[in-house]
Write a protein that holds these residues in place. Structure first.
Motif, mmCIF file in Angstrom:
data_model
loop_
_atom_site.group_PDB
_atom_site.id
_atom_site.type_symbol
_atom_site.label_atom_id
_atom_site.label_comp_id
_atom_site.label_asym_id
_atom_site.label_seq_id
_atom_site.Cartn_x
_atom_site.Cartn_y
_atom_site.Cartn_z
ATOM 1 N N ALA A 120 1.294 6.333 -6.144
ATOM 2 C CA ALA A 120 2.058 5.101 -5.966
ATOM 3 C C ALA A 120 1.434 4.219 -4.891
ATOM 4 O O ALA A 120 1.371 2.988 -5.030
ATOM 5 C CB ALA A 120 3.511 5.424 -5.612
ATOM 6 N N VAL A 121 0.966 4.843 -3.822
ATOM 7 C CA VAL A 121 0.312 4.089 -2.747
ATOM 8 C C VAL A 121 -0.991 3.484 -3.252
ATOM 9 O O VAL A 121 -1.311 2.320 -2.974
ATOM 10 C CB VAL A 121 0.060 5.002 -1.530
ATOM 11 N N ASN A 122 -1.776 4.270 -4.006
ATOM 12 C CA ASN A 122 -3.039 3.763 -4.541
ATOM 13 C C ASN A 122 -2.834 2.574 -5.472
ATOM 14 O O ASN A 122 -3.616 1.628 -5.486
ATOM 15 C CB ASN A 122 -3.771 4.874 -5.298
ATOM 16 N N GLN A 123 -1.764 2.625 -6.279
ATOM 17 C CA GLN A 123 -1.563 1.575 -7.264
ATOM 18 C C GLN A 123 -0.821 0.365 -6.706
ATOM 19 O O GLN A 123 -1.157 -0.765 -7.043
ATOM 20 C CB GLN A 123 -0.800 2.115 -8.476
ATOM 21 N N PHE A 124 0.172 0.605 -5.856
ATOM 22 C CA PHE A 124 1.038 -0.497 -5.437
ATOM 23 C C PHE A 124 1.030 -0.767 -3.933
ATOM 24 O O PHE A 124 1.806 -1.600 -3.452
ATOM 25 C CB PHE A 124 2.481 -0.225 -5.895
ATOM 26 N N GLY A 128 4.473 0.634 -3.001
ATOM 27 C CA GLY A 128 4.533 2.008 -3.474
ATOM 28 C C GLY A 128 4.894 2.975 -2.372
ATOM 29 O O GLY A 128 5.630 3.943 -2.597
ATOM 30 N N LEU A 129 4.397 2.721 -1.151
ATOM 31 C CA LEU A 129 4.700 3.592 -0.019
ATOM 32 C C LEU A 129 6.171 3.503 0.372
ATOM 33 O O LEU A 129 6.827 4.521 0.600
ATOM 34 C CB LEU A 129 3.822 3.233 1.179
ATOM 35 N N SER A 130 6.710 2.293 0.431
ATOM 36 C CA SER A 130 8.094 2.125 0.886
ATOM 37 C C SER A 130 9.098 2.693 -0.107
ATOM 38 O O SER A 130 9.946 3.511 0.246
ATOM 39 C CB SER A 130 8.385 0.640 1.143
#
Length: 316
Positions: A120-124, A128-130
């Protein structure tokens, strides 16, 4: 043709770094650069220190309206419960009684806190992290309760104790960090700069170390010895659950980044902690390990294929 290649390269940019770190972990263990003692210590460090900081900072630095998505949380929870129920019904018909608890847990409990969050972090990015931080923390409650219920039904040494579950959840550092992060964000407080910078140092260690530890625990012998039941549980987790509930999610209105995060959390391979719980319940720990290893290996293909499909359909 160029458009399809662009999508492929885009997907590889998202999934490649995550699964390369898993492969690096396997190689390091294979060549004895890391050992079981390192994996145990690093996993404990990640669980108790670095991951809580990652979740806390991800929530505090984001807008609360972005981080907290009640509709997404409720839908993911319902999808998990339904997925568990369907897997249980299937297990009653197809799986020997002694292995049913391990099978069902392996078929629904995903590695959301590491693999799904990293993707999720890589994509968004920060989005994505939050949102992934909140989702990772809260689904731990659901996963633990459902796993305890299903394992206790088929275990002679493991009983469902609501009080002990509540006590364990209240002491879980990931849940605590999410709740503190939400309170700080809701109160509009600003932690000192020195604290945030130090926390970011710790948080940045989380995903690489956690992914290396996952790779270090993978066993080729477990992959080779995986039988039809392990393959069935893996395909249920990697194909049935994400396909069915992502499509339903799209039909009821999820789209774009929300749908992308939903898919990644639904499509995550079986969580490594399922081995620990299966062993504690007196279940077949080897069977649990086979599901974890097989689902992790297959997820490289299934998650990449799913992201390709969602991108090609322009759903995300």
């Amino acid at each position: 043709m160029n458009g399809q290649l662009d999508i492929v390269f885009q997907i590889l940019a998202i999934t490649g770094p995550v699964f390369i770190m898993v492969i690096v972990g396997w190689c390091l263990k294979r060549f004895a650069i890391i050992d079981d003692a390192f994996i145990s210590t690093a996993s404990n460090l990640t669980y108790r220190i670095t991951m809580p900081f990652l979740l806390f900072i991800g929530i505090v630095k984001a807008d609360l309206n972005t981080a907290l998505q009640p509709k997404l949380i409720v839908y993911f929870s319902l999808a998990t419960i339904l997925g568990c129920a369907v897997a249980w019904v299937w297990a009653i018909k197809r799986i020997p009684v002694a292995d049913r608890g391990v099978y069902v847990q392996g078929a629904f409990r995903g590695n959301c806190g590491v693999v799904a969050l990293a993707l999720a972090v890589n994509q968004f990015g920060d989005y994505g992290l939050s949102i992934g931080s909140v989702l990772s923390g809260l689904v731990i409650i659901l996963f633990n309760v459902l796993s305890t219920i299903v394992l206790s039904v088929y275990s002679s040494v493991f009983t469902f104790n609501f009080r002990s579950i509540i006590k364990e959840l209240l002491q879980n550092p990931l849940i605590i960090s999410v709740l503190i992060g939400l309170l700080v964000s809701y109160a509009n407080l600003s932690p000192p700069t020195w604290f945030m910078v130090s926390g970011e140092y710790l948080a940045s260690m989380t995903l690489p170390i956690a992914l290396i530890c996952i790779g270090g625990t993978l066993s080729l012998s477990a992959l080779v010895s995986s039988g039809g039941a392990a393959l069935s549980a893996s395909l249920f987790k990697l194909v049935f659950i994400p396909v069915v509930f992502t499509v339903i999610g799209w039909l009821i209105g999820f789209e774009g980044r929300e749908l992308g995060v939903l898919f990644l959390f639904l499509a995550a391979p079986t969580a490594a902690v399922s081995y620990v719980m299966a062993k504690a319940a007196g279940g077949d720990a080897r069977f649990a390990a086979n599901i974890i290893a097989l689902s992790t290996a297959l997820s490289i293909v299934t998650i990449s294929a799913g992201l390709y499909g969602l991108t090609a359909l322009r759903w995300v």
